[in-house]
Design a protein around this motif. Structure first.
Motif, short mmCIF file in Angstrom:
data_model
loop_
_atom_site.label_atom_id
_atom_site.label_comp_id
_atom_site.label_asym_id
_atom_site.label_seq_id
_atom_site.Cartn_x
_atom_site.Cartn_y
_atom_site.Cartn_z
N UNK A 280 0.94 -1.23 0.10
CA UNK A 280 -0.09 -0.18 0.23
C UNK A 280 0.62 1.02 0.13
N UNK A 281 2.00 1.48 0.74
CA UNK A 281 2.60 2.56 0.78
C UNK A 281 3.27 2.56 -0.51
N UNK A 282 3.96 1.96 -1.25
CA UNK A 282 4.86 1.79 -3.02
C UNK A 282 3.35 2.24 -3.30
N UNK A 283 2.46 1.35 -3.70
CA UNK A 283 1.64 2.47 -4.45
C UNK A 283 1.37 3.69 -4.18
N UNK A 284 1.12 4.61 -2.47
CA UNK A 284 0.80 5.67 -2.52
C UNK A 284 2.09 5.93 -3.03
N UNK A 285 3.24 5.84 -2.82
CA UNK A 285 4.41 6.36 -3.25
C UNK A 285 4.88 7.06 -4.87
N UNK A 286 3.76 5.51 -5.61
CA UNK A 286 3.90 6.22 -7.34
C UNK A 286 3.30 6.78 -7.47
N UNK A 287 1.81 6.43 -6.73
CA UNK A 287 0.89 7.85 -7.22
C UNK A 287 1.71 8.96 -6.95
N UNK A 288 1.81 9.64 -5.49
CA UNK A 288 2.38 10.80 -5.77
C UNK A 288 3.28 10.66 -5.99
#
Length: 552
Positions: A280-288
């Motif tokens: 989840x943190x990876x996905x958020x980082x990618x989105x950001x």
């Protein structure tokens, strides 16, 4: 041919049952006796109009039936087959008229509309009335007589069909032309609307996509802040982030599992949770990392969204339906364009249908001209025999392409000269009453020979004819009777004497009631009747001798 006629309670007839034979049948009687009454009654079976006055006073109804032999009448047989009316060697037409004026018609016992009696009757009997020569003065009747002689039914039907097609196409053109102004105005409006929407070029589902992207960019700062706060909680916080806490718990769970294997599931679930947090943190980082707050693109989206909503209001549709409305307007414009093409196409069809009509009408005109020349000679010969030795008859057939009708484009004019040195003139301006009768009778006899009707009735067509001419008329009708059944109502002994058989009509009073009868005469009775016609009430040996001579 007509075999039998039965009449019940018709006018002054109480009951008559008449048997008819082939050949020429003469019908005579006293003046006022009702010589034509059998013809009038037969007319009921042929579909003529009737009302309560046809019913004999004191009777409830009139009933008339006519029996025909169908030998050598293929057209009548085919008509009966086509209409499912019990085909046999004979055919019976029956008509009843009640005292209330109600009429019923039957063919072979089957109730039928009056129109069917008329249609079948035309195939069985042709009636030539005493005023037929007056109708001959009319151009349309002259045309009918010529066409009857020519017997070119197929050409007439072809012309009529091409005329109807021409009228239908012209009606279609007129309808399109009548709406052309409205259609042009509508096309201009739709074309403007389509061009406007073409320029904006909104795709199907694009409004929803723009609206969603606009919403995302409008809330870009909140998205960045919230994503960063979420990352801090999950993995990036300096103290007590979820990832570090879970790592500690997983380590403790591994120790617990070493003491008691029953706790292995807890260890697995905690490891899964750790993995989910990290992903989840990876996905958020990618989105950001992909999130860009482009003011120029945001302005573009805001402008396009505003324009879409403005056009939607203008076209009275919801913004997310604007693209579909655009497609509908394009389809309408295409239809309006095709209407223009259709108008041009129908204009071409009108020209083609007129050309086809004129081609068919010209063929019909040529046929009429050919048979007119043939009829000219026959009628001229006939009127010579009918005591007009210097007479000449001709038919003018003039083709007028601008005069289109179901009967063609011809003007027909019967021309005649009755005296030497006189030019041919229209028959209505030249012929006297007697001459007209003779010319008309000659034409009727000549055309009757060409028509396939098996029974012909001549109802006092010899009015205005007398002397030697009457003898010629009698021979003409007898000659016609050799090939066709002929019924001839006459007052001339020279005509009556030529009949193969003779029927006499008599009227008498009985108990205060008038009644008409009709009977067939034997040879001696015929001589007496011919003598009466020759000499009136006083019959002498000379009139009897003359009567015998007529029968020779």
């Amino acid at each position: 041919m007509l075999c039998q006629l039965s009449i019940n309670n018709f006018a002054i007839v109480r009951f008559l049952e008449l048997d008819f034979r082939p050949g020429m049948t003469s019908i005579t009687g006293e003046t006022g006796a009702g010589k034509s009454i059998a013809i009038d009654a037969l007319g009921l079976c042929l579909g003529n109009r009737a009302d309560a006055s046809s019913v004999r006073p004191g009777a409830n109804k009139t009933e008339v039936s006519a029996r025909f032999s169908l030998d050598d009448i293929p057209l009548a047989k085919r008509w009966l087959e086509d209409n499912d009316l019990e085909l046999d060697d004979e055919c019976i037409l029956r008509r009843t008229i009640g005292s209330d004026g109600r009429s019923r018609a039957y063919i072979n016992g089957n109730p039928v509309p009056l129109t069917q009696l008329k249609l079948l009757g035309q195939l069985l009997i042709g009636i030539h009335g005493q005023h037929a020569h007056h109708a001959m003065l009319k151009s349309e009747h002259q045309l009918t007589l010529l066409d009857s002689y020519a017997n070119h039914r197929l050409l007439i039907d072809t012309v009529a069909a091409s005329f109807q097609r021409c009228k239908q196409i012209e009606a279609d053109l007129k309808q399109l032309e009548a709406s052309q102004h409205e259609r042009i105005a509508r096309k201009q409006l739709v074309q403007y609307q389509v061009e406007e929407l073409d320029e904006f070029d909104l795709k199907v589902d694009e409004f929803d996509e723009i609206e969603q992207e606009h919403k995302r960019l409008a809330n870009g700062t909140e998205l960045i802040d919230t994503c960063q706060a979420s990352l801090d909680i999950l993995t990036e916080g300096e103290e007590n982030n979820i990832e570090s806490l879970l790592n500690r718990v997983v380590s403790l769970a591994e120790d617990l599992q070493s003491y008691d294997p029953a706790l292995s599931n807890i260890n697995t679930m905690l490891n899964d949770a750790l993995i989910q947090v990290q992903e989840s943190a990876g996905e958020l980082q990618h989105y950001l990392s992909k999130l860009e707050l482009d003011p120029t693109h945001f302005a573009y989206l805001e402008e396009r969204l505003s324009k879409a909503m403005q056009l939607a209001r203008k076209h009275h549709v919801s913004p997310n339906k604007l693209a579909e409305h655009h497609l509908a307007l394009k389809a309408e414009l295409s239809t309006l364009d095709s209407d223009e093409s259709k108008l041009e196409e129908i204009q071409l069809q009108v020209e083609a249908s007129r050309a086809a009509y004129l081609s068919n009408a010209q063929k019909l005109s040529q046929s009429r001209a050919r048979y007119a020349k043939e009829l000219d000679k026959l009628v001229t010969q006939s009127i010579h025999e009918l005591n007009m030795p210097k007479g000449k008859f001709t038919i003018e057939v003039n083709f007028h392409p601008e005069q289109m009708s179901a009967n063609g484009s011809d003007n027909i004019e019967f021309m005649v000269t009755t005296n030497p040195g006189q030019p041919l003139q229209p028959i209505s301006k030249v012929a006297s009453g007697g001459e007209l009768s003779r010319i008309g009778l000659g034409i009727q006899v000549i055309t009757a020979k060409k028509v396939a009707t098996p029974t012909l009735i001549f109802d006092e067509v010899d009015v205005g004819i007398s002397g030697p001419t009457a003898a010629v008329v009698g021979r003409m009708l007898r000659s016609l009777g050799e090939s066709t059944q002929v019924l001839c109502v006459t007052h001339l002994p020279q005509v009556a004497g030529n009949g193969h058989q003779h029927m006499f009509v008599d009227k008498f009073n009985k108990a205060g009631s008038t009644e008409t009868t009709m009977k067939s005469l034997d040879r001696e009775q015929r001589i007496q009747e011919l003598a009466r016609l020759l000499g009136g009430d006083t019959i002498t040996s000379n009139t009897l001798a003359n009567a015998r001579e007529l029968l020779q």
